[in-house]
Design a protein around this motif. Structure first.
Motif, PDB file in Angstrom:
ATOM      1  N   ASN A  35     -15.844 -16.633  -3.987  1.00  0.00           N
ATOM      2  CA  ASN A  35     -15.128 -17.097  -2.798  1.00  0.00           C
ATOM      3  C   ASN A  35     -14.253 -15.979  -2.226  1.00  0.00           C
ATOM      4  N   THR A  93      -9.545 -14.943  -6.724  1.00  0.00           N
ATOM      5  CA  THR A  93     -10.692 -15.523  -6.033  1.00  0.00           C
ATOM      6  C   THR A  93     -12.038 -15.101  -6.579  1.00  0.00           C
ATOM      7  N   THR A 152     -19.086 -19.430   4.777  1.00  0.00           N
ATOM      8  CA  THR A 152     -18.193 -18.407   5.302  1.00  0.00           C
ATOM      9  C   THR A 152     -18.687 -17.031   4.872  1.00  0.00           C
ATOM     10  N   TYR A 203     -13.845 -13.940   0.787  1.00  0.00           N
ATOM     11  CA  TYR A 203     -14.313 -13.969   2.167  1.00  0.00           C
ATOM     12  C   TYR A 203     -14.202 -12.584   2.790  1.00  0.00           C
ATOM     13  N   ARG A 220     -19.058 -13.731   3.145  1.00  0.00           N
ATOM     14  CA  ARG A 220     -18.526 -13.274   1.864  1.00  0.00           C
ATOM     15  C   ARG A 220     -18.437 -11.751   1.835  1.00  0.00           C
ATOM     16  N   THR A 232     -13.351 -20.163   7.809  1.00  0.00           N
ATOM     17  CA  THR A 232     -13.264 -20.582   6.405  1.00  0.00           C
ATOM     18  C   THR A 232     -13.779 -22.018   6.276  1.00  0.00           C
TER      19      THR A 232
END
Length: 462
Positions: free
Chosen positions: A144, A131, A116, A146, A118, A82
């Motif tokens: 965002n 998110t 990071t 992940y 996605r 992250t």
């Protein structure tokens, strides 16, 4: 050119949308890449993250460009760590962005961008309201979420950008047949094109930019929805479109890019007034903008500086005279009409592409110079020559002439004037005055008082 770029070729690959959970692994003996070709700082970041237990790869444009024999401008890393975990590993790292959190790791002037992995986005707010966010038309507002390496590959835009290179094992992981498309010189979206454009309409501009930059064709399913979805660009923030427009027009392939934007109806949402001028005066507008972009491409190839101000001045100029004439028809004098038209045009354009003031001011000055260059009598010519905007104004005058504008030889006059010595320049101004008087265009001479005439005669006798 356009026919070549919009190919209908479809290679025989697994599935229309290339969804794959396991990558094609291309070992070091099967490709041309070597770790020494990549930034040593980027390679060291990958090694350090792997040693810390994370997955990490060089990804995207740097892998694609190296496979094509192009020197990459920058090097990106994708990782399972992250942003906060990356920052904990590197003291010279800082997290940037809100819509799309990234880490920039600084090595002097070089910045390596670390992202990071996605995941794909939930289709509704309820699935992941904290998110990810989409608007009503499906455009992703925050990004965002992940995920895994496999998910990261599937959410990338084009197959040629979904290649992961491990400089430790020197293997390429290819989840979307990107190497195949590089060999066949094709731009192809991963996933359903309509949905991917709705998620981010700027992908339409990216498809054009990569096609022009790499001299690739755009695969038929990738190109098919663009004209219908082009108006969605109006939803994109004007500041983001400014950055995208610089990438489109300052990368050395601006002339080809312009042709594709017009053909795919993407030019209108970016430059509405210019698109209107292209409809009303197609030959003049197309010639002027194309010539400006050809000149820009040449300067880029020669390594000369290019200012966005000149570029935007050329893009918008064809829409300016008509507006000024409309204001004159309402009784406004010519120069105030031109100034008002320029102000309105730039203000409207900034609603679409947020051109910063550091560029809008020079645009106005370049246009203003077009009004001043014909006025050369007395000391005006020398004063104009000393003006810091003279060169840009003069170049712009030549551009207008190359597009077919009649200026009564003004461009050649200024070309000659710059090459002359002081004595020859005085002769040129004198000749200009005589010509104007002969044509009845010169201002009426005021009668001088007897005392002034006597002093002048006396001075002439000396």
């Amino acid at each position: 050119m356009l026919k070549k770029l919009f190919q209908s070729f479809r290679p025989p690959v697994r599935g229309t949308h290339h969804k794959r959970t396991t990558p094609e692994v291309i070992n070091s003996g099967q490709h041309s890449l070597q770790r020494g070709q990549f930034s040593r700082h980027a390679v060291s970041i990958v090694e350090r993250l792997q040693n810390a237990g994370y997955q990490a790869y060089l990804v995207g444009g740097c892998v694609r460009d190296q496979l094509l024999g192009i020197t990459p401008k920058d090097f990106d890393v994708a990782t399972s760590a992250t942003p906060e975990q990356v920052r904990a590993e590197f003291r010279n790292a800082r997290i940037i962005g809100r819509r799309f959190k990234l880490v920039h790791i600084h090595f002097g002037r070089e910045i390596i961008e670390v992202a990071t992995f996605r995941a794909n986005h939930p289709e509704s707010e309820e699935e992941n309201s904290h998110t990810s966010s989409r608007n009503e038309s499906g455009r992703i507002l925050r990004d965002n979420v992940y995920g895994t390496l496999e998910e990261d590959a599937q959410r990338r835009d084009f197959t040629i950008n979904a290649l992961y290179y491990d400089p430790v094992s020197e293997r390429i992981l290819d989840y979307a047949n990107g190497v195949h498309d590089i060999r066949n010189r094709l731009i192809r979206l991963i996933g359903d094109p309509t949905q991917r454009y709705q998620e981010d309409p700027v992908r339409m501009l990216r498809a054009v930019r990569f096609a022009a930059k790499l001299n690739f064709g755009i695969e038929k399913h990738t190109v098919q929805p663009i004209r219908q979805l082009a108006p969605m660009l109006r939803e994109i923030p004007a500041a983001r479109l400014f950055e995208e427009s610089l990438k489109l027009f300052l990368s050395g392939q601006a002339a080809d890019t312009f042709e594709m934007l017009v053909d795919l109806e993407l030019f209108d949402p970016l430059f509405p007034a210019s698109a209107e001028a292209l409809e009303e005066h197609p030959t003049y507008t197309h010639t002027l903008i194309s010539q400006a972009l050809i000149n820009t491409d040449l300067r880029v190839k020669q390594g000369k500086p290019v200012t966005p101000a000149f570029l935007f001045a050329a893009m918008l100029w064809p829409a300016l005279p008509g507006r000024a004439l409309r204001l004159q028809s309402r009784g406004m004098p010519p120069i105030p009409a031109m100034n008002e038209a320029a102000h309105e045009l730039i203000a409207e354009q900034c609603q679409r592409i947020a051109i910063p003031k550091r560029f809008t001011m020079p645009i106005r000055e370049i246009w203003d110079m077009q009004e001043r260059l014909p006025r050369r009598s007395g000391k005006r010519a020398d004063l104009l020559l000393d003006n810091p905007r003279f060169r840009a104004g003069y170049d712009f005058l030549l551009l207008r002439e190359s597009a077919g504008e009649e200026t009564d030889g003004l461009g050649q006059w200024w070309t000659d004037y710059q090459d002359c010595n002081d004595s020859e320049r005085r002769d040129m101004i004198r000749e200009l005055g005589s010509r104007d008087e002969g044509a009845g265009a010169g201002p009426r001479k005021r009668k001088r008082s007897p005392s002034k005439r006597k002093r002048a005669d006396s001075a002439a006798g000396e």
